[in-house]
Design a protein around this motif. Structure first.
Motif, mmCIF file in Angstrom:
data_model
loop_
_atom_site.group_PDB
_atom_site.id
_atom_site.type_symbol
_atom_site.label_atom_id
_atom_site.label_comp_id
_atom_site.label_asym_id
_atom_site.label_seq_id
_atom_site.Cartn_x
_atom_site.Cartn_y
_atom_site.Cartn_z
ATOM 1 N N PHE A 123 0.822 -1.210 0.000
ATOM 2 C CA PHE A 123 0.000 0.000 0.000
ATOM 3 C C PHE A 123 0.854 1.258 0.000
ATOM 4 N N VAL A 124 0.543 2.169 -0.908
ATOM 5 C CA VAL A 124 1.239 3.461 -0.953
ATOM 6 C C VAL A 124 0.188 4.560 -0.846
ATOM 7 N N PHE A 125 0.308 5.382 0.185
ATOM 8 C CA PHE A 125 -0.676 6.430 0.425
ATOM 9 C C PHE A 125 -0.192 7.772 -0.116
ATOM 10 N N GLN A 126 -1.083 8.756 -0.023
ATOM 11 C CA GLN A 126 -0.679 10.122 -0.379
ATOM 12 C C GLN A 126 0.375 10.618 0.615
ATOM 13 N N PHE A 127 0.180 10.278 1.883
ATOM 14 C CA PHE A 127 1.171 10.624 2.906
ATOM 15 C C PHE A 127 1.945 9.343 3.198
ATOM 16 N N HIS A 128 3.249 9.473 3.344
ATOM 17 C CA HIS A 128 4.075 8.267 3.361
ATOM 18 C C HIS A 128 4.039 7.498 4.679
ATOM 19 N N TYR A 129 3.604 8.145 5.773
ATOM 20 C CA TYR A 129 3.507 7.467 7.075
ATOM 21 C C TYR A 129 4.783 6.731 7.472
ATOM 22 N N LEU A 130 5.918 7.363 7.265
ATOM 23 C CA LEU A 130 7.168 6.760 7.734
ATOM 24 C C LEU A 130 7.348 7.106 9.213
ATOM 25 N N LEU A 131 8.029 6.222 9.933
ATOM 26 C CA LEU A 131 8.327 6.514 11.339
ATOM 27 C C LEU A 131 9.608 7.338 11.372
ATOM 28 N N SER A 132 9.457 8.595 11.744
ATOM 29 C CA SER A 132 10.562 9.541 11.557
ATOM 30 C C SER A 132 11.778 9.241 12.420
ATOM 31 N N GLU A 133 11.571 8.567 13.560
ATOM 32 C CA GLU A 133 12.728 8.295 14.426
ATOM 33 C C GLU A 133 13.510 7.055 13.967
ATOM 34 N N PHE A 134 12.927 6.301 13.024
ATOM 35 C CA PHE A 134 13.594 5.107 12.502
ATOM 36 C C PHE A 134 14.412 5.464 11.262
ATOM 37 N N SER A 135 15.392 4.608 10.960
ATOM 38 C CA SER A 135 16.140 4.808 9.714
ATOM 39 C C SER A 135 15.278 4.385 8.535
ATOM 40 N N VAL A 136 15.692 4.789 7.344
ATOM 41 C CA VAL A 136 15.016 4.404 6.105
ATOM 42 C C VAL A 136 14.918 2.877 6.020
ATOM 43 N N LEU A 137 16.036 2.204 6.271
ATOM 44 C CA LEU A 137 16.080 0.741 6.187
ATOM 45 C C LEU A 137 15.103 0.093 7.168
ATOM 46 N N GLU A 138 15.072 0.602 8.401
ATOM 47 C CA GLU A 138 14.168 0.044 9.424
ATOM 48 C C GLU A 138 12.714 0.213 9.012
ATOM 49 N N ASN A 139 12.382 1.344 8.426
ATOM 50 C CA ASN A 139 11.014 1.579 7.952
ATOM 51 C C ASN A 139 10.602 0.541 6.910
ATOM 52 N N VAL A 140 11.508 0.268 5.982
ATOM 53 C CA VAL A 140 11.208 -0.682 4.905
ATOM 54 C C VAL A 140 11.048 -2.100 5.457
ATOM 55 N N MET A 141 11.809 -2.424 6.499
ATOM 56 C CA MET A 141 11.787 -3.777 7.069
ATOM 57 C C MET A 141 10.523 -4.100 7.863
ATOM 58 N N LEU A 142 9.843 -3.080 8.369
ATOM 59 C CA LEU A 142 8.743 -3.291 9.324
ATOM 60 C C LEU A 142 7.676 -4.309 8.891
ATOM 61 N N PRO A 143 7.076 -4.190 7.676
ATOM 62 C CA PRO A 143 6.022 -5.148 7.316
ATOM 63 C C PRO A 143 6.529 -6.588 7.244
ATOM 64 N N ALA A 144 7.798 -6.779 6.877
ATOM 65 C CA ALA A 144 8.358 -8.129 6.779
ATOM 66 C C ALA A 144 8.594 -8.708 8.176
ATOM 67 N N LYS A 145 8.979 -7.840 9.104
ATOM 68 C CA LYS A 145 9.148 -8.296 10.493
ATOM 69 C C LYS A 145 7.800 -8.722 11.058
ATOM 70 N N LYS A 146 6.783 -7.950 10.711
ATOM 71 C CA LYS A 146 5.431 -8.258 11.187
ATOM 72 C C LYS A 146 4.954 -9.597 10.615
#
Length: 225
Positions: free
Chosen positions: A89-112
């Motif tokens: 899913f890609v939204f109009q707003f990216h909903y990234l977790l700002s305190e996390f690194s770019v890499l950590e953000n990308v990893m989240l759904p796979a960890k889940k």
């Protein structure tokens, strides 16, 4: 004909403040490797439809199929798993977790999802970032990168579990024309090189015209597809 996602006679009502028939007999499918856009004026039911297609809203009548499996009527737990595994899913707003690194953000759904080891997930996340030409940003904090870069990170995150279909809700809505063009080209490349199916709600006519097909909604009905 193989649909990766198909709806049959989907109807949706809002009951408050008074009864309102928001989606009327919605039947259509998205084929494997097809890039489809949904257009319609504000209030035509586009986002409501996308919410149902993404399995987040289960309060409707009719049937929704993903990969030929009926998902209508499944438990929230099953739906959460189906969604995480099959739908990016890609939204109009990216909903990234700002305190996390770019890499950590990308990893989240796979960890889940929890199907791969942390090392494998990290490797996959880096590959997705490299593919989108932002591999060099992997260890930056998400709050430190530009708007166009954030949207690419959001696309990488949406792709981490190798979904069957990528859905977008106004994914270029907040971007300037150069970055909108970049997003369109990324989507087109995913379709052409990976056979990914895409379904994007957009107001942007230039964007929609270049997709394989436009599903036109008006007052909750499909008037063209």
């Amino acid at each position: 004909m193989e649909f990766v996602m198909e709806t049959k006679n989907i109807n949706k009502y809002f009951h408050k403040p008074k009864e309102f028939h928001v989606l009327k007999n919605i039947s259509f499918g998205v084929k494997k490797g097809e890039f489809t856009s949904i257009m319609g004026k504000s209030g035509s039911g586009k986002s409501t439809l996308l919410y149902i297609l993404s399995t987040m809203d289960t309060d409707y009548t009719g049937q929704l199929y993903l990969n030929n499996d009926l998902v209508t009527g499944k438990s929230q737990r099953e739906l959460s798993r189906i969604r995480n595994k099959n739908i990016g899913f890609v939204f109009q707003f990216h909903y990234l977790l700002s305190e996390f690194s770019v890499l950590e953000n990308v990893m989240l759904p796979a960890k889940k999802l929890g199907e791969k080891s942390p090392a494998e997930i990290e490797r996959n996340a880096q590959q997705k970032l490299d593919m989108l030409h932002i591999g060099h940003l992997a260890h930056q904090r998400a709050s430190r990168i530009s708007g166009g870069e954030k949207q690419r990170v959001a696309i990488a995150r949406a792709l981490i579990n190798d979904p069957t279909i990528l859905m977008g809700d106004e994914p270029t809505g907040n971007l300037d024309s150069q970055n909108s063009e970049n997003v369109f080209n990324i989507f087109k490349k995913l379709k052409e090189e990976q056979g990914l199916s895409l379904l994007v709600v957009t107001h942007d006519e230039d964007f929609a015209k270049r997709t394989d097909r436009i599903v036109q909604l008006e007052d909750g009905e499909i008037i063209a597809q």
